[in-house]
Scaffold this motif. Sequence first.
Motif, PDB file in Angstrom:
ATOM      1  N   UNK A  49     -23.333  -7.836  50.419  1.00  0.00           N
ATOM      2  CA  UNK A  49     -24.538  -7.928  49.608  1.00  0.00           C
ATOM      3  C   UNK A  49     -25.623  -6.942  49.954  1.00  0.00           C
ATOM      4  N   UNK A  50     -25.313  -5.883  50.717  1.00  0.00           N
ATOM      5  CA  UNK A  50     -26.334  -4.884  51.057  1.00  0.00           C
ATOM      6  C   UNK A  50     -26.546  -3.955  49.871  1.00  0.00           C
ATOM      7  N   UNK A  51     -27.716  -3.345  49.826  1.00  0.00           N
ATOM      8  CA  UNK A  51     -28.041  -2.427  48.747  1.00  0.00           C
ATOM      9  C   UNK A  51     -27.427  -1.059  49.009  1.00  0.00           C
ATOM     10  N   UNK A  52     -27.489  -0.208  47.994  1.00  0.00           N
ATOM     11  CA  UNK A  52     -26.921   1.138  48.133  1.00  0.00           C
ATOM     12  C   UNK A  52     -27.680   1.953  49.165  1.00  0.00           C
ATOM     13  N   UNK A  53     -28.994   1.746  49.279  1.00  0.00           N
ATOM     14  CA  UNK A  53     -29.793   2.505  50.246  1.00  0.00           C
ATOM     15  C   UNK A  53     -29.396   2.161  51.681  1.00  0.00           C
TER      16      UNK A  53
END
Length: 307
Positions: A49-53
Amino acid sequence: MVKRKREARAAEENKNEIIIPAVVSSDEPPAKQTKWVNKQRVLVFSSRGVSYRLRHLMNDVRTMMPHSKSDTKMNRKDQLFVVNELCEMKNCNKCIYFEMKKKQDMYVWFSNVPRGPSAKFLLENVHTMMELKMTGNCLKGSRPLLSFDKKFDSSAHWSLLKELFVQIFSTPNHHPKSQPFIDRVLSFSIMDNRIWVRNYQILAEDGSLAEIGPRFVMNLVRIFDGSFGGATLYQNPHYVSPNQQRQILRKQVAKKYINRVESKKSLLSRRKDFDQTYKLDPTDDVFLTIKPEDATGPAKNTFYRNS
């Protein structure tokens, strides 16, 4: 008889020859002593669930550290002590773990596995290598110079974090995947009770630097005695959680709305008390001369009644 004479003659010839032992190619070379003594291995991975950044930042950290290892993303429902088992299976004694909460708050853990200590940080102002597009460029796998601010020696918790960063980010000498060059500087500075991380390339011998990224700011949350848990060694008194920050912003916006509604109510109440700017005298219109055909409204009805 002839055979016996030939064998005896061949035996005499063999006695006179000098036998030189042949070099066999299958002989093993003498064992060499390895120079790779400091075998630090760092496990760098994240939760689901981590973001692309944050994912790009994790890949940049892996690129900077040739002694790092990767693993699959960990389920968010698992407890943090599971990371110690993953490090043991990967034969790693250090760990950098990225996690994300509410799809907007980025955190990072630095831990010494399995005995600790470990530190939890809130990531702020994250900029990756591809996002910065700086002009600098360094050799992949080169060993960095670690530069620390003088404030790291001012207190015990900063000194502990300095030693933890030295063991994690310093590339071991003679590592198989590292290059025998030192052409970049990894800087750690303390400002506003936060750690500012910058990565520079050494351009020339005069010490000129060019930033190559990534860059990010780490806000210390807490330092634990064990690995991903245990007793609290230090808790940052200046830390404000993102939930509290959002709550403060919502209260400020709500306060503006409440002030606007109250000012509107006060204006309406003042208008009810003062419907007229000044008191009128009903006898002021006695001497007004208006023709009956030109009269309109209440005045017209008055003329009709009088006539």
